[in-house]
Design a protein around this motif. Structure first.
Motif, PDB file in Angstrom:
ATOM      1  N   ALA A  25       0.839  -1.198   0.000  1.00 24.59           N
ATOM      2  CA  ALA A  25       0.000   0.000   0.000  1.00 24.59           C
ATOM      3  C   ALA A  25       0.872   1.246   0.000  1.00 24.59           C
ATOM      4  O   ALA A  25       2.005   1.223   0.488  1.00 24.59           O
ATOM      5  N   ALA A  26       0.338   2.351  -0.539  1.00 25.71           N
ATOM      6  CA  ALA A  26       1.083   3.608  -0.519  1.00 25.71           C
ATOM      7  C   ALA A  26       1.276   4.092   0.913  1.00 25.71           C
ATOM      8  O   ALA A  26       2.351   4.541   1.298  1.00 25.71           O
ATOM      9  N   VAL A  27       0.214   3.990   1.729  1.00 24.61           N
ATOM     10  CA  VAL A  27       0.290   4.320   3.151  1.00 24.61           C
ATOM     11  C   VAL A  27      -0.590   3.337   3.901  1.00 24.61           C
ATOM     12  O   VAL A  27      -1.556   2.795   3.349  1.00 24.61           O
ATOM     13  N   ALA A  28      -0.256   3.122   5.156  1.00 27.98           N
ATOM     14  CA  ALA A  28      -1.067   2.200   5.956  1.00 27.98           C
ATOM     15  C   ALA A  28      -2.364   2.865   6.418  1.00 27.98           C
ATOM     16  O   ALA A  28      -3.425   2.247   6.419  1.00 27.98           O
ATOM     17  N   ARG A  29      -2.280   4.140   6.794  1.00 26.29           N
ATOM     18  CA  ARG A  29      -3.448   4.859   7.280  1.00 26.29           C
ATOM     19  C   ARG A  29      -3.479   6.264   6.684  1.00 26.29           C
ATOM     20  O   ARG A  29      -2.451   6.947   6.624  1.00 26.29           O
ATOM     21  N   LEU A  30      -4.663   6.655   6.275  1.00 26.17           N
ATOM     22  CA  LEU A  30      -4.869   7.981   5.704  1.00 26.17           C
ATOM     23  C   LEU A  30      -6.142   8.562   6.297  1.00 26.17           C
ATOM     24  O   LEU A  30      -7.202   7.934   6.269  1.00 26.17           O
ATOM     25  N   ASP A  31      -6.023   9.764   6.856  1.00 25.44           N
ATOM     26  CA  ASP A  31      -7.177  10.484   7.395  1.00 25.44           C
ATOM     27  C   ASP A  31      -7.209  11.839   6.719  1.00 25.44           C
ATOM     28  O   ASP A  31      -6.202  12.564   6.712  1.00 25.44           O
ATOM     29  N   LEU A  32      -8.351  12.181   6.144  1.00 20.39           N
ATOM     30  CA  LEU A  32      -8.429  13.382   5.307  1.00 20.39           C
ATOM     31  C   LEU A  32      -9.694  14.149   5.644  1.00 20.39           C
ATOM     32  O   LEU A  32     -10.757  13.555   5.877  1.00 20.39           O
ATOM     33  N   TRP A  33      -9.573  15.471   5.662  1.00 23.87           N
ATOM     34  CA  TRP A  33     -10.735  16.338   5.865  1.00 23.87           C
ATOM     35  C   TRP A  33     -10.739  17.402   4.792  1.00 23.87           C
ATOM     36  O   TRP A  33      -9.701  17.973   4.453  1.00 23.87           O
ATOM     37  N   SER A  34     -11.933  17.696   4.257  1.00 25.87           N
ATOM     38  CA  SER A  34     -12.055  18.710   3.212  1.00 25.87           C
ATOM     39  C   SER A  34     -13.252  19.601   3.506  1.00 25.87           C
ATOM     40  O   SER A  34     -14.310  19.117   3.959  1.00 25.87           O
ATOM     41  N   ASN A  35     -13.090  20.895   3.258  1.00 29.54           N
ATOM     42  CA  ASN A  35     -14.212  21.820   3.379  1.00 29.54           C
ATOM     43  C   ASN A  35     -14.779  22.195   2.013  1.00 29.54           C
ATOM     44  O   ASN A  35     -15.568  23.126   1.891  1.00 29.54           O
ATOM     45  N   GLY A  36     -14.378  21.469   0.986  1.00 32.11           N
ATOM     46  CA  GLY A  36     -14.882  21.719  -0.359  1.00 32.11           C
ATOM     47  C   GLY A  36     -13.911  22.485  -1.232  1.00 32.11           C
ATOM     48  O   GLY A  36     -13.954  22.381  -2.456  1.00 32.11           O
ATOM     49  N   SER A  37     -13.034  23.277  -0.621  1.00 33.02           N
ATOM     50  CA  SER A  37     -12.051  24.021  -1.411  1.00 33.02           C
ATOM     51  C   SER A  37     -10.632  23.558  -1.115  1.00 33.02           C
ATOM     52  O   SER A  37      -9.778  23.540  -1.997  1.00 33.02           O
ATOM     53  N   GLY A  38     -10.360  23.204   0.120  1.00 38.70           N
ATOM     54  CA  GLY A  38      -9.039  22.732   0.490  1.00 38.70           C
ATOM     55  C   GLY A  38      -9.097  21.429   1.248  1.00 38.70           C
ATOM     56  O   GLY A  38     -10.155  21.016   1.739  1.00 38.70           O
ATOM     57  N   VAL A  39      -7.951  20.764   1.350  1.00 36.85           N
ATOM     58  CA  VAL A  39      -7.849  19.460   1.996  1.00 36.85           C
ATOM     59  C   VAL A  39      -6.645  19.474   2.926  1.00 36.85           C
ATOM     60  O   VAL A  39      -5.586  20.017   2.584  1.00 36.85           O
ATOM     61  N   VAL A  40      -6.820  18.875   4.102  1.00 37.53           N
ATOM     62  CA  VAL A  40      -5.676  18.560   4.953  1.00 37.53           C
ATOM     63  C   VAL A  40      -5.706  17.057   5.185  1.00 37.53           C
ATOM     64  O   VAL A  40      -6.772  16.450   5.295  1.00 37.53           O
ATOM     65  N   GLN A  65      -0.225  16.764   5.070  1.00 36.34           N
ATOM     66  CA  GLN A  65      -0.247  17.448   3.782  1.00 36.34           C
ATOM     67  C   GLN A  65      -1.454  18.373   3.738  1.00 36.34           C
ATOM     68  O   GLN A  65      -2.463  18.133   4.391  1.00 36.34           O
ATOM     69  N   GLN A  66      -1.315  19.421   2.949  1.00 39.86           N
ATOM     70  CA  GLN A  66      -2.448  20.283   2.637  1.00 39.86           C
ATOM     71  C   GLN A  66      -2.394  20.605   1.161  1.00 39.86           C
ATOM     72  O   GLN A  66      -1.324  20.714   0.564  1.00 39.86           O
ATOM     73  N   ALA A  67      -3.571  20.706   0.566  1.00 41.37           N
ATOM     74  CA  ALA A  67      -3.632  20.872  -0.885  1.00 41.37           C
ATOM     75  C   ALA A  67      -5.013  21.365  -1.272  1.00 41.37           C
ATOM     76  O   ALA A  67      -5.968  21.261  -0.490  1.00 41.37           O
ATOM     77  N   PRO A  68      -5.147  21.925  -2.490  1.00 41.76           N
ATOM     78  CA  PRO A  68      -6.493  22.226  -2.988  1.00 41.76           C
ATOM     79  C   PRO A  68      -7.315  20.945  -3.095  1.00 41.76           C
ATOM     80  O   PRO A  68      -6.781  19.850  -3.271  1.00 41.76           O
ATOM     81  N   ALA A  69      -8.622  21.074  -2.990  1.00 35.57           N
ATOM     82  CA  ALA A  69      -9.493  19.904  -2.985  1.00 35.57           C
ATOM     83  C   ALA A  69      -9.363  19.082  -4.262  1.00 35.57           C
ATOM     84  O   ALA A  69      -9.509  17.859  -4.233  1.00 35.57           O
ATOM     85  N   ASP A  70      -9.078  19.758  -5.400  1.00 36.08           N
ATOM     86  CA  ASP A  70      -9.019  19.007  -6.650  1.00 36.08           C
ATOM     87  C   ASP A  70      -7.817  18.066  -6.712  1.00 36.08           C
ATOM     88  O   ASP A  70      -7.746  17.194  -7.577  1.00 36.08           O
ATOM     89  N   GLU A  71      -6.855  18.219  -5.782  1.00 41.16           N
ATOM     90  CA  GLU A  71      -5.749  17.269  -5.742  1.00 41.16           C
ATOM     91  C   GLU A  71      -6.229  15.878  -5.309  1.00 41.16           C
ATOM     92  O   GLU A  71      -5.582  14.872  -5.586  1.00 41.16           O
ATOM     93  N   PHE A  72      -7.370  15.842  -4.635  1.00 33.88           N
ATOM     94  CA  PHE A  72      -7.939  14.580  -4.164  1.00 33.88           C
ATOM     95  C   PHE A  72      -9.252  14.296  -4.889  1.00 33.88           C
ATOM     96  O   PHE A  72     -10.187  13.750  -4.315  1.00 33.88           O
ATOM     97  N   SER A  73      -9.319  14.644  -6.148  1.00 32.03           N
ATOM     98  CA  SER A  73     -10.570  14.510  -6.901  1.00 32.03           C
ATOM     99  C   SER A  73     -11.053  13.074  -6.991  1.00 32.03           C
ATOM    100  O   SER A  73     -12.255  12.820  -7.052  1.00 32.03           O
TER     101      SER A  73
END
Length: 296
Positions: free
Chosen positions: A127-142, A154-162
């Motif tokens: 697997a790329a990572v064992a655990r992934l936890d992500l939160w998005s408000n619609g415009s950005g992601v942490v 990590q933090q990124a624009p939401a479209d990075e996790f489309s």
């Protein structure tokens, strides 16, 4: 001799005058018989098969596109939780387990995604990572990523996790599985649901079998669908081959807490904003550049 000739002649005359010969006088006076022509009739209109849920008829005919659309539409405007699990076992021993969970606000502007994977050393695909936890408000992601006791943010624009956004409702998976099997319709566990029970696999490739495996077989699928069209749950099972080893794959999905799901900002949000890195850029197969995002 002459007397016998007279008798024969008399018999011939009588027969000639009896009207038994076709075309005689009596035939001429008898009215002709007319056979009526057949009246054309419209073929009977077939009775339509009732639709039991959107995209599914009572005889088990499934429109995969309509089934997926009904599932998606049943969730629009509501909060919900969607949980999906896939396990891979060999002779009853677990070799890989992947758990995914979405918690989604109405109309999907805010969501939380959690993924957890455990993989035995005997299984070759990592697997790329064992655990992934992500939160998005619609415009950005942490995101919080954990692997080998290392935690990074990590933090990124939401479209990075489309790819994660597209998969929120699971309608694409419903479409793929709905078109992969033939079905019969059975009563559901509750009065407002039906069960779609597979009777045969038509498209093995649609199952998206694990990497490095071949020879999909012994596949079965059961879906529980509400009368409104929501695929509340499904369970998919099948066997595959990996290096002459037989593996059992079990995939399940469940929708819960419709209208009752709350999405809270994670406790590590502020730390991620202050310390999280931007995903490193990478070169894609066509030369384009983008940021690395862990695969779901």
């Amino acid at each position: 001799m002459r007397r016998w000739s007279v008798v024969v002649l008399a018999v011939v005359v009588v027969l000639a005058g009896c009207g038994a010969t076709p075309g005689g006088r009596e035939d001429a006076e008898r009215p002709a018989t007319v056979t009526p022509a057949a009246v054309p009739t419209e073929p009977p209109t077939p009775t339509p098969v009732p639709v039991v849920v959107p995209g599914v008829t009572a005889d088990g005919e499934v429109s995969a596109v309509a089934l997926a659309a009904g599932h998606r539409d049943a969730l629009v405007g509501d909060s919900f939780t969607r949980s999906a699990t896939r396990t891979i076992s060999e002779a009853g021993t677990l070799v890989r387990r992947t758990e995914r969970r979405y918690r989604v606000e109405p109309f999907r502007p805010e969501f939380r995604y959690h993924q957890n994977q455990t993989i035995a050393g005997s299984y070759p695909a990592r697997a790329a990572v064992a655990r992934l936890d992500l939160w998005s408000n619609g415009s950005g992601v942490v995101a919080r990523l954990e692997d080998d006791d290392e935690v990074r943010y990590q933090q990124a624009p939401a479209d990075e996790f489309s790819s994660l956004v597209v998969g929120i409702t699971g309608d694409e998976r419903v479409s793929a599985l709905g078109g992969a099997f033939s079905f019969v319709v059975r009563d559901g566990p509750t009065a407002d649901t039906v069960r779609l029970v597979s009777t045969g696999l038509r498209t093995p490739a649609a199952l998206d079998e694990p990497p490095l495996t071949t020879d999909v077989r012994n596949a079965s699928l059961t879906m529980v669908v509400t009368r409104a069209g929501l695929v509340r749950s499904y369970r998919l099972t099948y066997d595959v081959t990996l290096d002459e080893r037989t593996l059992r794959v079990v995939e399940s999905m469940r929708i819960t807490a419709v209208g009752d799901t709350q999405v809270e900002r994670p406790s590590w949000y502020r730390f991620a904003v202050e310390n999280g890195s931007q995903p490193p850029e990478r070169t894609g197969p066509n030369g384009s550049r983008g940021r690395y995002v862990p695969s779901p």
